[in-house]
Design a protein around this motif. Sequence first.
Motif, short mmCIF file in Angstrom:
data_model
loop_
_atom_site.label_atom_id
_atom_site.label_comp_id
_atom_site.label_asym_id
_atom_site.label_seq_id
_atom_site.Cartn_x
_atom_site.Cartn_y
_atom_site.Cartn_z
N THR A 261 16.84 67.77 64.31
CA THR A 261 17.22 66.53 64.88
C THR A 261 18.32 66.72 65.91
OG1 THR A 261 16.29 65.33 63.23
CG2 THR A 261 17.79 64.19 65.05
N VAL A 262 19.46 67.26 65.64
CA VAL A 262 20.63 67.61 66.41
C VAL A 262 20.32 68.47 67.55
CG1 VAL A 262 22.89 68.33 66.50
CG2 VAL A 262 22.19 67.03 64.72
N THR A 263 19.50 69.45 67.25
CA THR A 263 19.26 70.55 68.39
C THR A 263 18.28 69.83 69.41
OG1 THR A 263 19.36 72.22 66.59
CG2 THR A 263 18.16 72.76 68.76
N ILE A 264 17.40 69.26 68.95
CA ILE A 264 16.38 68.64 69.93
C ILE A 264 17.27 67.55 70.88
CG2 ILE A 264 14.21 66.90 70.37
CD1 ILE A 264 13.32 68.20 67.62
N THR A 271 23.28 69.60 76.43
CA THR A 271 24.42 69.85 75.69
C THR A 271 24.20 71.10 74.77
OG1 THR A 271 24.20 68.02 74.09
CG2 THR A 271 25.40 67.94 76.11
N SER A 272 25.26 71.69 74.50
CA SER A 272 25.05 72.81 73.30
C SER A 272 24.73 72.00 71.81
CB SER A 272 26.33 73.70 73.22
OG SER A 272 26.40 74.53 72.16
N PRO A 273 23.65 72.53 71.18
CA PRO A 273 23.73 72.28 69.59
C PRO A 273 24.82 72.84 68.95
CG PRO A 273 21.73 73.45 70.52
CD PRO A 273 22.97 73.84 71.39
N PHE A 274 25.72 73.66 69.17
CA PHE A 274 26.56 74.14 68.28
C PHE A 274 28.17 73.68 68.43
CE2 PHE A 274 23.56 77.38 69.24
CZ PHE A 274 22.93 77.66 68.02
N VAL A 275 28.44 72.60 69.40
CA VAL A 275 29.47 71.91 69.44
C VAL A 275 29.45 70.77 68.72
CG1 VAL A 275 31.02 70.76 71.29
CG2 VAL A 275 29.77 72.94 71.90
N GLY A 277 29.87 67.06 67.15
CA GLY A 277 29.52 65.75 67.57
C GLY A 277 29.39 64.68 66.69
N ARG A 278 29.30 63.47 67.07
CA ARG A 278 28.94 62.33 65.97
C ARG A 278 27.62 61.89 66.25
NH1 ARG A 278 34.64 59.03 66.64
NH2 ARG A 278 35.98 60.54 65.84
N ASP A 279 26.61 62.67 66.29
CA ASP A 279 25.28 62.57 66.85
C ASP A 279 24.21 62.71 65.57
OD1 ASP A 279 25.72 65.00 67.12
OD2 ASP A 279 24.57 65.01 69.25
N HIS A 280 24.84 63.24 64.34
CA HIS A 280 23.85 63.70 63.37
C HIS A 280 23.05 62.55 62.60
CE1 HIS A 280 25.22 67.95 63.06
NE2 HIS A 280 26.36 67.35 63.64
N THR A 281 22.25 63.12 61.91
CA THR A 281 21.40 61.93 61.17
C THR A 281 22.47 61.09 60.35
OG1 THR A 281 20.76 63.55 59.37
CG2 THR A 281 19.19 63.16 61.27
N THR A 282 23.24 61.78 59.43
CA THR A 282 24.41 61.26 58.88
C THR A 282 25.07 60.02 59.35
OG1 THR A 282 25.65 62.94 59.47
CG2 THR A 282 24.59 63.31 57.39
N HIS A 283 25.55 60.43 60.67
CA HIS A 283 26.48 59.31 61.44
C HIS A 283 25.34 58.60 61.82
CE1 HIS A 283 28.37 63.38 62.66
NE2 HIS A 283 28.92 63.00 61.66
N HIS A 284 24.13 58.61 62.13
CA HIS A 284 23.17 57.50 62.63
C HIS A 284 22.86 56.50 61.26
CE1 HIS A 284 22.49 58.08 66.82
NE2 HIS A 284 22.75 59.44 66.46
N LEU A 285 22.90 56.97 60.14
CA LEU A 285 22.79 56.14 58.89
C LEU A 285 23.98 55.27 58.70
CD1 LEU A 285 21.35 58.98 56.29
CD2 LEU A 285 20.28 56.66 57.23
N SER A 286 25.23 55.93 59.05
CA SER A 286 26.33 55.01 59.15
C SER A 286 26.56 53.90 60.16
CB SER A 286 27.46 56.10 59.30
OG SER A 286 28.91 55.21 59.17
#
Length: 348
Positions: A261-264, A271-275, A277-286
């Motif tokens: 999800t983050v990579t896509i 943007t780079s997938p390896f930097v 950020g606050r865009d992970h599935t965990t963050h969006h659940l929050s």
Amino acid sequence: MSYIIFFVFSIIFSLLINGLFLKFARTLGSKNDPNTDEVRWSSTTKPAFGGISFYIIFLMSFATYAIMFAHKGEIDTSFFGVLIAASIGFLVGLADDAYNTKPILKFIGQFSCAVVLILSGNYINLFENDLLNYGISFLWIVGMMNSINMLDNMDGITTSVSIGTLSTALFVLILTNQLNALYFWVILGTIGSLVGFLYYNWNPSKMYMGDTGSQFLGVVLAAVGIHFFWNGYHFNDPSNSWAKFLTPLLVFLPSLIDTTTVTINRLSKGTSPFVGGRDHTTHHLSFLGLKDRLVAIFFLTLTFVCGALALYLNYIIKEWSNLTLISTIGGMLLVFGGLFGITKRKNQ
């Protein structure tokens, strides 16, 4: 009783060693350094010791097995490849935590881990062509090291997911009556180290595992995935080729979904997938309103459910009918779609 004693000892030792690290070296491997461009979920600087305790107990587990059981038979030589690769992963992560090394150096370390595992016989045996097997093994190992590293983005997430995944492998050994196997002791000790560390890593956390922990765990989980879920004994029947491919994806589904999800999303934004950020599935659940603890519980529960389903399909019913195959793929896509979908929701 010896297993219980060893497991409890591993937990207590992990609690003690992390407690000592926290007391005497509060700034070693600290994350959220304001002088870097890395973006993390927590705004508080915390030390990263977890990986050190993981590695120490990993070595202790291997030594314990060697003392107790080595005289009964030879130790599987392929495991020495896991031992060496895990050590490289540990050192690569330690260097990154201490010196914030460049990404190319981390990739060289990950590349070395993959080469060591493959050369020592720890590779996926999916195709008749070994070059294809080596290729997919390389992608799996490097991908898992990055996946676990990326998943370490919120208190307790990577620790919980790793406990669930390793517990699934432990149950494989129990179901196949391999309680005296080397992997049983190493996995049992590693789970103990994670449980002890979770006391300090549970929200609100006192410390992180750091790249030292995520890179080490990435190697161990990649090797466990190859040994138990890509190359399981129950896949000797060629008709189970789909089961052989889907089982590891099912067991590692939570981390794979987050990484994918983050990579896509990041590539679509250029943007780079390896930097960080606050865009992970965990963050969006929050963002949906779940507290950090509930997010960790959700991922822990999802990991155990996926692991239990994999065990049921491969060790209980042992047959994948067309309905089972379609249902499994459909369920995995449904979970992926749900978690991917919430990342497209505008944050409130």
